[in-house]
Design a protein around this motif. Structure first.
Motif, PDB file in Angstrom:
ATOM      1  N   ILE A   1       0.848   7.222  -7.300  1.00 12.67           N
ATOM      2  CA  ILE A   1      -0.076   6.144  -6.985  1.00 12.67           C
ATOM      3  C   ILE A   1      -0.531   6.347  -5.538  1.00 12.67           C
ATOM      4  CG2 ILE A   1      -0.407   3.644  -6.818  1.00 12.67           C
ATOM      5  CD1 ILE A   1       0.217   4.583  -9.656  1.00 12.67           C
ATOM      6  N   ARG A   2      -1.840   6.328  -5.313  1.00 18.89           N
ATOM      7  CA  ARG A   2      -2.369   6.427  -3.942  1.00 18.89           C
ATOM      8  C   ARG A   2      -3.304   5.226  -3.720  1.00 18.89           C
ATOM      9  NH1 ARG A   2      -7.205   8.916  -3.675  1.00 18.89           N
ATOM     10  NH2 ARG A   2      -6.864   9.615  -1.536  1.00 18.89           N
ATOM     11  N   PHE A   3      -2.657   4.085  -3.490  1.00 17.21           N
ATOM     12  CA  PHE A   3      -3.358   2.807  -3.392  1.00 17.21           C
ATOM     13  C   PHE A   3      -3.277   2.294  -1.960  1.00 17.21           C
ATOM     14  CE2 PHE A   3      -3.592  -1.788  -3.441  1.00 17.21           C
ATOM     15  CZ  PHE A   3      -4.626  -2.060  -4.314  1.00 17.21           C
ATOM     16  N   ASN A   4      -4.435   2.183  -1.315  1.00 14.18           N
ATOM     17  CA  ASN A   4      -4.468   1.639   0.041  1.00 14.18           C
ATOM     18  C   ASN A   4      -5.852   1.050   0.274  1.00 14.18           C
ATOM     19  OD1 ASN A   4      -4.644   1.305   2.909  1.00 14.18           O
ATOM     20  ND2 ASN A   4      -2.889   2.690   3.117  1.00 14.18           N
ATOM     21  N   VAL A   5      -5.928  -0.281   0.264  1.00 16.31           N
ATOM     22  CA  VAL A   5      -7.231  -0.930   0.402  1.00 16.31           C
ATOM     23  C   VAL A   5      -7.795  -0.772   1.807  1.00 16.31           C
ATOM     24  CG1 VAL A   5      -6.791  -2.600  -1.431  1.00 16.31           C
ATOM     25  CG2 VAL A   5      -6.155  -3.161   0.933  1.00 16.31           C
ATOM     26  N   TYR A   6      -6.937  -0.494   2.778  1.00 15.98           N
ATOM     27  CA  TYR A   6      -7.380  -0.389   4.162  1.00 15.98           C
ATOM     28  C   TYR A   6      -8.056   0.948   4.471  1.00 15.98           C
ATOM     29  CZ  TYR A   6      -4.047  -4.257   4.541  1.00 15.98           C
ATOM     30  OH  TYR A   6      -3.362  -5.428   4.355  1.00 15.98           O
TER      31      TYR A   6
ATOM     32  N   CYS B   1     -20.278   1.862  -9.644  1.00 13.57           N
ATOM     33  CA  CYS B   1     -20.010   0.996  -8.496  1.00 13.57           C
ATOM     34  C   CYS B   1     -19.239  -0.252  -8.922  1.00 13.57           C
ATOM     35  CB  CYS B   1     -21.330   0.608  -7.831  1.00 13.57           C
ATOM     36  SG  CYS B   1     -21.152  -0.513  -6.421  1.00 13.57           S
ATOM     37  N   ARG B   2     -19.709  -0.899  -9.971  1.00  8.82           N
ATOM     38  CA  ARG B   2     -19.036  -2.124 -10.419  1.00  8.82           C
ATOM     39  C   ARG B   2     -17.650  -1.841 -11.012  1.00  8.82           C
ATOM     40  NH1 ARG B   2     -21.670  -6.539  -9.755  1.00  8.82           N
ATOM     41  NH2 ARG B   2     -23.908  -6.487  -9.330  1.00  8.82           N
ATOM     42  N   SER B   3     -17.504  -0.701 -11.668  1.00  2.89           N
ATOM     43  CA  SER B   3     -16.187  -0.313 -12.198  1.00  2.89           C
ATOM     44  C   SER B   3     -15.194  -0.104 -11.057  1.00  2.89           C
ATOM     45  CB  SER B   3     -16.303   0.969 -13.023  1.00  2.89           C
ATOM     46  OG  SER B   3     -17.084   0.751 -14.175  1.00  2.89           O
ATOM     47  N   TYR B   4     -15.662   0.472  -9.974  1.00  3.33           N
ATOM     48  CA  TYR B   4     -14.829   0.713  -8.792  1.00  3.33           C
ATOM     49  C   TYR B   4     -14.234  -0.603  -8.282  1.00  3.33           C
ATOM     50  CZ  TYR B   4     -14.070   1.768  -3.762  1.00  3.33           C
ATOM     51  OH  TYR B   4     -13.559   1.897  -2.490  1.00  3.33           O
ATOM     52  N   TYR B   5     -15.096  -1.589  -8.056  1.00  2.00           N
ATOM     53  CA  TYR B   5     -14.601  -2.852  -7.495  1.00  2.00           C
ATOM     54  C   TYR B   5     -13.791  -3.649  -8.506  1.00  2.00           C
ATOM     55  CZ  TYR B   5     -17.307  -1.970  -3.318  1.00  2.00           C
ATOM     56  OH  TYR B   5     -17.767  -1.415  -2.159  1.00  2.00           O
ATOM     57  N   ARG B   6     -14.221  -3.663  -9.744  1.00  3.03           N
ATOM     58  CA  ARG B   6     -13.485  -4.414 -10.768  1.00  3.03           C
ATOM     59  C   ARG B   6     -12.080  -3.859 -10.960  1.00  3.03           C
ATOM     60  NH1 ARG B   6     -15.970  -2.791 -15.184  1.00  3.03           N
ATOM     61  NH2 ARG B   6     -14.238  -1.360 -15.605  1.00  3.03           N
ATOM     62  N   SER B   7     -11.958  -2.551 -11.087  1.00  5.47           N
ATOM     63  CA  SER B   7     -10.657  -1.945 -11.374  1.00  5.47           C
ATOM     64  C   SER B   7      -9.708  -2.069 -10.185  1.00  5.47           C
ATOM     65  CB  SER B   7     -10.830  -0.476 -11.772  1.00  5.47           C
ATOM     66  OG  SER B   7     -11.467   0.254 -10.746  1.00  5.47           O
ATOM     67  N   LEU B   8     -10.225  -1.879  -8.969  1.00  2.00           N
ATOM     68  CA  LEU B   8      -9.365  -2.035  -7.788  1.00  2.00           C
ATOM     69  C   LEU B   8      -8.878  -3.474  -7.647  1.00  2.00           C
ATOM     70  CD1 LEU B   8     -10.983   0.130  -4.955  1.00  2.00           C
ATOM     71  CD2 LEU B   8      -8.791   0.500  -6.093  1.00  2.00           C
ATOM     72  N   ARG B   9      -9.750  -4.420  -7.906  1.00  2.00           N
ATOM     73  CA  ARG B   9      -9.349  -5.824  -7.798  1.00  2.00           C
ATOM     74  C   ARG B   9      -8.294  -6.178  -8.852  1.00  2.00           C
ATOM     75  NH1 ARG B   9     -15.523  -7.533  -6.650  1.00  2.00           N
ATOM     76  NH2 ARG B   9     -15.390  -7.716  -4.366  1.00  2.00           N
ATOM     77  N   ASN B  10      -8.483  -5.695 -10.056  1.00  2.42           N
ATOM     78  CA  ASN B  10      -7.506  -6.004 -11.104  1.00  2.42           C
ATOM     79  C   ASN B  10      -6.141  -5.394 -10.812  1.00  2.42           C
ATOM     80  OD1 ASN B  10      -9.088  -7.670 -12.687  1.00  2.42           O
ATOM     81  ND2 ASN B  10      -9.950  -5.979 -13.885  1.00  2.42           N
ATOM     82  N   LEU B  11      -6.118  -4.174 -10.273  1.00  2.14           N
ATOM     83  CA  LEU B  11      -4.835  -3.581  -9.901  1.00  2.14           C
ATOM     84  C   LEU B  11      -4.241  -4.298  -8.692  1.00  2.14           C
ATOM     85  CD1 LEU B  11      -2.730  -1.408 -10.446  1.00  2.14           C
ATOM     86  CD2 LEU B  11      -4.076   0.169  -9.033  1.00  2.14           C
ATOM     87  N   SER B  12      -5.091  -4.679  -7.745  1.00  8.24           N
ATOM     88  CA  SER B  12      -4.626  -5.390  -6.553  1.00  8.24           C
ATOM     89  C   SER B  12      -3.971  -6.719  -6.903  1.00  8.24           C
ATOM     90  CB  SER B  12      -5.793  -5.653  -5.600  1.00  8.24           C
ATOM     91  OG  SER B  12      -6.319  -4.465  -5.080  1.00  8.24           O
ATOM     92  N   LYS B  13      -4.503  -7.399  -7.909  1.00  6.54           N
ATOM     93  CA  LYS B  13      -3.923  -8.686  -8.305  1.00  6.54           C
ATOM     94  C   LYS B  13      -2.461  -8.538  -8.687  1.00  6.54           C
ATOM     95  CE  LYS B  13      -8.309 -10.611  -9.977  1.00  6.54           C
ATOM     96  NZ  LYS B  13      -9.096 -10.947 -11.202  1.00  6.54           N
ATOM     97  N   TYR B  14      -2.147  -7.424  -9.360  1.00  2.00           N
ATOM     98  CA  TYR B  14      -0.754  -7.202  -9.730  1.00  2.00           C
ATOM     99  C   TYR B  14       0.084  -6.951  -8.484  1.00  2.00           C
ATOM    100  CZ  TYR B  14       3.517  -5.280 -11.566  1.00  2.00           C
ATOM    101  OH  TYR B  14       4.831  -5.069 -11.818  1.00  2.00           O
ATOM    102  N   TYR B  15      -0.375  -6.062  -7.633  1.00  5.64           N
ATOM    103  CA  TYR B  15       0.416  -5.689  -6.452  1.00  5.64           C
ATOM    104  C   TYR B  15       0.576  -6.845  -5.471  1.00  5.64           C
ATOM    105  CZ  TYR B  15      -0.085  -0.826  -8.002  1.00  5.64           C
ATOM    106  OH  TYR B  15      -0.037   0.351  -8.721  1.00  5.64           O
ATOM    107  N   GLN B  16      -0.382  -7.775  -5.458  1.00  2.00           N
ATOM    108  CA  GLN B  16      -0.316  -8.913  -4.540  1.00  2.00           C
ATOM    109  C   GLN B  16       0.433 -10.114  -5.124  1.00  2.00           C
ATOM    110  OE1 GLN B  16      -0.968  -7.390  -1.601  1.00  2.00           O
ATOM    111  NE2 GLN B  16      -1.942  -9.302  -0.988  1.00  2.00           N
TER     112      GLN B  16
ATOM    113  N   HIS C   1       0.836  -1.197   0.000  1.00  2.06           N
ATOM    114  CA  HIS C   1       0.000   0.000   0.000  1.00  2.06           C
ATOM    115  C   HIS C   1       0.869   1.245   0.000  1.00  2.06           C
ATOM    116  CE1 HIS C   1       1.106  -0.650   4.202  1.00  2.06           C
ATOM    117  NE2 HIS C   1       0.939   0.656   4.377  1.00  2.06           N
ATOM    118  N   ASN C   2       0.250   2.378  -0.276  1.00  2.00           N
ATOM    119  CA  ASN C   2       0.881   3.684  -0.074  1.00  2.00           C
ATOM    120  C   ASN C   2       0.343   4.291   1.210  1.00  2.00           C
ATOM    121  OD1 ASN C   2       0.174   3.700  -3.357  1.00  2.00           O
ATOM    122  ND2 ASN C   2       2.305   4.129  -2.822  1.00  2.00           N
ATOM    123  N   ASP C   3       1.165   5.059   1.893  1.00  2.00           N
ATOM    124  CA  ASP C   3       0.733   5.739   3.108  1.00  2.00           C
ATOM    125  C   ASP C   3       0.053   7.071   2.785  1.00  2.00           C
ATOM    126  OD1 ASP C   3       1.760   3.717   4.655  1.00  2.00           O
ATOM    127  OD2 ASP C   3       2.992   5.021   5.909  1.00  2.00           O
TER     128      ASP C   3
END
Length: 373
Positions: A283-288, A301-316, A197-199
């Protein structure tokens, strides 16, 4: 010197001057720009590098006459003021060259970069220009640098932080030291795993650098540091899921931080890009720290969750992460506008210290060293 800029010709075009330089570049200078950039002692304070006049006090004068040679242009204005412009000065303002000189040029990475980043002894960093340049160039290139041989204390770490640009004070303090004691309402103050994540996504401007120093880890295991190049991940998303990149670079995601006496909140895109160049800025990415949000329609709403999940897959993805164990004496510095950090869960007693440095302050140091403009 052979490489010094020189002028081949100068001609009036309307209220402007067209100047042809020996290297083939042609630049048009409007009279309003030329008058604003007069460097005579009455218009410019050379000792402070500041203009002497308010913009409303600069006359809207026209060029009465001019003379040039290869090294300078002398202008006489309609209010009888005179100005001299050197070829060296004017040649800096070819737009493409000027814009390019101000670009940061990050080197993208994924996986381990231990053999690429700078690892500099603390005495060399603190007491030599060469050592400082190595650290700041590594931050500009990769977003990460290590300083070794630091005294295992908060005070010794603070000396390094000050040399990076100065300690940035936030609600967490200036220099901070933390264990699993919950001094703040933040998952960092536990022994749980932390995803990359980013702080400070909830601040109007996140910290520029984050500095971490593991002072102690005893009677336990785990606690590996995880680093990911946020820029590389964003560009991979753009290549594989362009609609998600577009969403995350335009949708204002709200983040928040709440504890007794504090409530920070800020909304901005997860992927910040330069409007003109379309290059990555932050980048300001912090799922928490995502705040509860309302959406204007189902598609958003669906774009929000889809795009965050797809970016998260890379970071994880472990293949994209650099994992290593921070040890006492080694200070890790990372660019919080670019590099995501996390850690594996751990057992035992683990004590870290560190601080933030504002982006303006560390880039100021890099400019003073001549690494960027």
């Amino acid at each position: 010197m052979a490489n010094e800029p020189s002028m081949e010709s100068a001609s009036a075009v309307g209220r402007a001057l067209d100047v042809l330089f020996a290297d083939g570049k042609s630049i048009r200078f409007e009279d309003c720009w030329l008058r604003d950039h007069c460097r005579c002692s009455s218009c410019y304070h050379s000792d402070t590098f500041q203009r002497a006049h308010h913009i409303l006090d600069i006359p809207d004068a026209t060029i009465l006459s001019f003379e040039f040679d290869k090294k300078k242009i002398d202008v006489v204005w309609s209010d009888n003021h005179t100005s001299t412009y050197t070829a060296e000065f004017l040649s800096k303002f070819d737009y493409k060259t000027w814009k390019e000189s101000r670009r940061l040029k990050p080197i993208l990475w994924h996986g381990s970069i231990h053999d690429k980043i700078s690892v500099v002894p603390v005495e060399k960093f603190l007491h030599s220009v060469e050592g400082a340049k190595h650290v700041f160039q590594s931050l500009l290139d990769y977003g990460v640098a290590l300083v070794e041989g630091v005294g295992v204390s908060l005070e010794a770490t603070e000396i390094v932080c000050k040399a990076l640009g100065g300690v940035q004070h936030t609600i967490f303090g200036g220099m901070w030291q933390f264990t699993t004691r919950a001094d703040h309402a933040d998952t960092a103050y536990t022994n749980l795993p932390l995803a990359a994540h980013n702080d400070n996504t909830y601040f109007t401007e996140a910290a520029g650098l984050q500095i971490l120093h593991c002072l102690e880890h005893k009677n336990g295991t785990g606690g590996e540091t995880i680093l990911v190049d946020g820029f590389h991940g964003a560009l991979e998303l753009k290549k594989e899921n362009p609609e998600d990149f577009k969403f995350l670079s335009s949708f204002n995601l709200e983040a928040e931080y709440i504890e007794d006496g504090h409530h920070h909140t800020y909304s901005a895109p997860v992927i910040r890009i330069d409007n003109e160049s379309q290059e990555l800025v932050q980048i300001r990415f912090n799922v928490y720290d995502r705040a509860p949000m309302a959406f204007k329609n189902s598609e958003e709403c669906r774009s929000y969750y889809r795009s965050l999940r797809n970016l998260s897959k890379y970071y994880q993805d472990p293949n994209n992460q650099w994992r290593f164990k921070l040890k006492p004496g080694t200070v890790m510095i990372m660019d919080n506008f670019r590099v995501l950090h996390g850690r594996t869960g751990f057992s035992g007693s683990r004590v870290l210290c560190g601080s933030y440095v504002a982006r303006s302050d560390w880039l100021d140091k890099a400019r003073a060293l001549g690494l960027i403009q």
